[in-house]
Scaffold this active site. Structure first.
Site, PDB file in Angstrom:
ATOM      1  N   LYS A   1       0.854  -1.178   0.000  1.00 52.92           N
ATOM      2  CA  LYS A   1       0.000   0.000   0.000  1.00 52.92           C
ATOM      3  C   LYS A   1       0.888   1.225   0.000  1.00 52.92           C
ATOM      4  O   LYS A   1       2.016   1.208   0.503  1.00 52.92           O
ATOM      5  CB  LYS A   1      -0.948   0.025   1.194  1.00 52.92           C
ATOM      6  CG  LYS A   1      -0.314   0.160   2.580  1.00 52.92           C
ATOM      7  CD  LYS A   1       0.140   1.538   3.011  1.00 52.92           C
ATOM      8  CE  LYS A   1      -0.933   2.588   2.851  1.00 52.92           C
ATOM      9  NZ  LYS A   1      -0.386   3.946   3.246  1.00 52.92           N
TER      10      LYS A   1
ATOM     11  N   ASN B   1      -4.007  16.445   0.635  1.00 54.26           N
ATOM     12  CA  ASN B   1      -3.190  16.498   1.835  1.00 54.26           C
ATOM     13  C   ASN B   1      -3.573  17.637   2.775  1.00 54.26           C
ATOM     14  O   ASN B   1      -3.263  17.583   3.972  1.00 54.26           O
ATOM     15  CB  ASN B   1      -1.711  16.581   1.446  1.00 54.26           C
ATOM     16  CG  ASN B   1      -1.191  15.230   0.995  1.00 54.26           C
ATOM     17  OD1 ASN B   1      -0.899  14.364   1.814  1.00 54.26           O
ATOM     18  ND2 ASN B   1      -1.128  15.032  -0.310  1.00 54.26           N
TER      19      ASN B   1
ATOM     20  N   THR C   1       6.886   5.453   1.265  1.00 57.34           N
ATOM     21  CA  THR C   1       5.907   5.158   2.305  1.00 57.34           C
ATOM     22  C   THR C   1       5.077   3.978   1.910  1.00 57.34           C
ATOM     23  O   THR C   1       4.316   4.049   0.975  1.00 57.34           O
ATOM     24  CB  THR C   1       4.978   6.318   2.546  1.00 57.34           C
ATOM     25  OG1 THR C   1       5.741   7.336   3.117  1.00 57.34           O
ATOM     26  CG2 THR C   1       3.918   5.972   3.562  1.00 57.34           C
TER      27      THR C   1
END
Length: 383
Positions: free
Chosen positions: A168, A378, A179
């Site tokens: 993911k 974000n 990440t």
């Protein structure tokens, strides 16, 4: 497909109630052996989430029976209580499997700074343990998504064995793993040392060269587990290649699903004095917000490429730099080259080639453009 493609693995993904809205948010991957050899690499961020600290301790033993993963909360920056929550999660997995918590890795992803709803999580582990199956790989991959729009899975077939994986990641993608939570499995018979060597080689040239926004997470974890169920001792060179292919495939999927991205940008650095120089230049260019905005606007602005190259200490002479965008050498010898109007910027995939004219080494770093959608996503993430 995914982590249950190799023999000896079961998985499941369920909705445990960690996320609001009823989406899957808890995954469990179990290694039924006969081998339990494992290896892992983790974020280089000095601020590490509790599950990373726990799993690093577990992997010191080189064995894993299971991995439990949750989305909906990172369990990062949650103090001693957060580490206790991770420990309790591993203990619960060990209880339902009648095994040892010292062989259970824990992974979490989501918002930093908030405790996990442990009642829901622990009850979810109990439920998940009753639904483990050889067909559970796809559901497990779905359960670890946060802002990902699609699940990421991959597998490769070796000589009598399989390598499968799930990952993911869509934001905070930067080197020192990018990440991600990533679990890779194989039914080949290898030692933990052999797994570790293969995993580190693969991540160094795949996940470590993915840099969409320059932000390194607190939770990055990539695990490689061997069940040995195929009974095959593989050729190590072939095995390393298959692991590399799975990691490269997953890294590409992370790239094209990056938050708000409309362009997938490959920065090819050639003619470098060393591979380190090539990577250094590629990373510098990948983090130029000016260039990323230009690419989003379909402007082949090679001056922004040179400006980013010039911030590094790589070996090169400015008057020998050449830059091509999508195959058109619009900068030659550190100055104007071919007509920039020849560059077709319409495709989603954009390739920037930088020739340092300093040696024989190359490297490619991958990034994306900078969009209003990225900023919006974000700015609203915590809500």
């Amino acid at each position: 497909m995914s982590v249950t493609a190799p023999l000896g693995f079961r998985a499941v993904g369920i909705a445990a109630g960690i996320k609001s809205g009823g989406a899957r948010d808890l995954a469990l991957v179990v290694n039924d052996g006969p081998s339990r050899a494992a290896a892992g690499v983790f974020t280089a961020n000095r601020v590490k989430a509790a599950p990373v600290l726990w799993s690093q301790q577990v992997l010191a033993g080189g064995r894993l029976r299971a991995v439990v993963l949750n989305s909906g909360g990172a369990n990062a920056c949650t103090g001693p209580e957060g580490f206790q929550d991770t420990h309790a999660t591993a203990e619960k997995v060990a209880e339902v499997l009648q095994d040892s918590a010292g062989e259970v890795a824990v992974c979490s992803t989501g918002l930093i700074g908030e405790r996990l709803p442990m009642d829901a999580l622990l009850a979810g582990v109990e439920t998940a343990s009753t639904q483990l199956s050889r067909d559970g790989g796809l559901a497990a991959a779905d359960a670890i998504r946060t802002t990902d729009t699609v699940s990421k899975i991959s597998f490769r077939r070796g000589s009598g064995y399989m390598v499968g994986g799930m990952a993911k990641g869509a934001g905070m993608l930067a080197p020192s793993l990018a990440t991600m939570l990533c679990v890779i499995t194989t039914d080949a018979d290898l030692t933990s040392e052999e797994l570790d060597a293969a995993l580190r080689k693969a991540t160094a040239r795949t996940f470590d060269r993915l840099d969409t926004d320059g932000c390194m997470s607190t939770n990055d974890t990539v695990l490689l587990l061997s069940s040995g169920a195929a009974g095959v001792k593989p050729d190590l060179a072939e095995f390393e290649q298959k692991v590399h292919e799975v990691c490269a495939d997953l890294a590409r999927q992370l790239l094209v699903d990056a938050e708000g991205a409309s362009k997938a940008i490959a920065i090819e650095v050639v003619g470098a004095d060393s591979e380190d120089d090539a990577v250094k230049v590629g990373r510098s260019v990948s983090r130029s917000n000016l260039l990323k905005c230009a690419i989003h606007g379909e402007d082949p602005n090679w001056g922004r490429v040179l400006a980013a190259v010039g911030t590094t200490d790589a070996v090169f002479e400015p008057e020998r730099l050449n830059v091509a965008i999508n195959g058109i050498w619009i900068c030659r010898g550190g100055a104007v080259g071919d007509d920039r109007s020849k560059v077709d910027m319409r495709p989603r995939d954009v390739t920037i080639t930088i020739d340092l004219s300093a040696g024989p080494h190359t490297a490619t770093v991958h990034t994306t453009d900078l969009t209003a959608e990225y900023v919006h996503e974000n700015s609203a993430y915590s809500s």
